[in-house]
Design a protein around this motif. Sequence first.
Motif: not given
Length: 613
Positions: A331-348, A257-265
């Motif tokens: 929800v998780v559908r885009s790289p922005e979603d996934a990255n946002a979840v990874a950041a928001a969930a850190a130590q939560k 979920m923390d992967i950079a979008p350009e890494k999965i093009i």
Amino acid sequence: MSLLTRVSRVVGGALLRATAAGRHRCSKAQHHPQRVHSRLACAGGGRMGVGGSCRRGNTEQDSEDGSTAPSGRKMSTRSNNGCVGEVVEGVICQEDDLPKEGMKSFEFHGSKVLVVHHRGQLSAIGSQCSHYGAPLEKGSLCEGRVRCPWHGACFNVATGDIEDFPGLDSIPKYDIEVAEGQVKVRASKALLASGKRSKAMAKRDPDNSSSYVIIGGGGAGASCAEALRQEGFSGRVILITQESHLPYDRPKLSKAMDIAPEKIILRSGDFYESGDIEVLLGVSAEAVNTEDRMVHLSTGDKVTYEKLFIATGGKPRRLNIPGGELSNVWVVRSPEDANAVAAAAAQKEVVVIGASFIGMEVAAFLATNDRAASVTVVGNTSVPFENSLGHSVGKRIQEMFEEKGVKFIAKAGVVAFTENDGKVDGVSLDSGETIKAECVVLGVGVTPNTDFLATSSIPRNQRGYVPVNEHLESSIPGVFCGGDVAAFPLFIEDGEEVSIGHWQVALGHGHTAALNMTGQNVPVRSVPFFWTVLFGKSLRYTGYGKYDDVIIGGDLENLAFIAYYCRGDKVVSLASLGKDPAAANYAQMLQQGKSLTKQQVVDDGEIACKLKC
């Protein structure tokens, strides 16, 4: 401002350049073989028992985190790999080292070559799947194709061409001969190093006024766009995607979920430019007028088409309950979603709603390396994956999660999200209990993204999917549909109309649609194959259909098992973990229109490991 001018600013301009240049072809002189040379050269690039028993465990670490066949055993002088630079040749093994009927990898110039002896023909191809690099030697060989043991991609053993998915690239095909007891191979050093190749694509012909339009930049859309060019279509190819990224590897979003979008093009901008494929980023289709053959865009522009492929994918479901729109409910559908979840969930303290594939993958990611302070999964079944994988498999997977500290609340419904200062702070259940939550992730399914078709004449069924025939064409001539939004006839279920939201299916649909858009009349005959990775364990699944019994072979407790899903006396699908190539073998069997019986798997729980073509 013209459409092309406006969109070129959206995508940086480069993707919209069209040229009339033809394909670059090698001259005959460049085929003269030499031992090693630096000038530009062209090089081509029955029954089988499964070698050994199925492997225990998952040692492969899935990295989630055309020439014709040689005649007899002579070296082929034809090539399907284009101009590829320096060529090397040499002895790869002795004739006695070759398999009598089957596959074997050999070291060659720092890489590996897979030698296939099949139906009296000898061929040499790349040794790794072009998708995630799985060793094809561990896969399944049947009917002239080798199937990847990890994710089910298929490659023609005579040409190396990809014939079923996932992945987009083909693998190299090398020249091979047997002389005086020695097996010699001639190969491109570049292809040996890369292990994959892209098929040649046609260029845009300015005298061809036809326009083929693709709505959707997911796997199906990307696959269709490049397949159109590979099949020689020289009109305009326009790919419309509402996302700000070029098509990417969507299955990784919930696994890394923390992967950079350009890494999965999937493909670079240069790739689309080289194929004269026009990509419209950040643009959505608002309506389709089939009488005028026109797509209305969110920008106010219009695009006309001769043929249309709709592959707009799914929209993640949200819960229509109090607090459903609070911040930190994701929800998780885009790289922005996934990255946002990874950041928001850190130590939560995180609550995941949904105990199927997306929810469980998210939970596994967040519970790994203590990314979240705590993870609780709320599901409406008694165990995770119960509807798809059955109670026994689901229970064992739950135990694996619990060993990692994940908590579960079963048979529960969510009635509201509570808030504090505009953010979610709890999940209220129908039992009356409220769970503390600093971050909530929804994995409760998707709906087809087809609302924009409401005013068109393109029919949708009651669930919002577009019915299509076996060629993926809707009831409107020239309008095709595939991927998550298509209701298509599944050949292994006697043509039953189904909707399957899996990556492999989407890629296959895009390719098949392109073949039929170019007039080839090819039916959809891909066997569904999907996978999940949970705490480094890779579970494969192939087949489809409702089941009334589950027979488990192997060792479920130690996560080395095969689960056979039976309807009556027929095994309609199979799931395996730590038992490769069981799933690949069974996919090959289903591809041939055959299946195992319930009694066969009762008698031998590891029969899928032993299947022969």
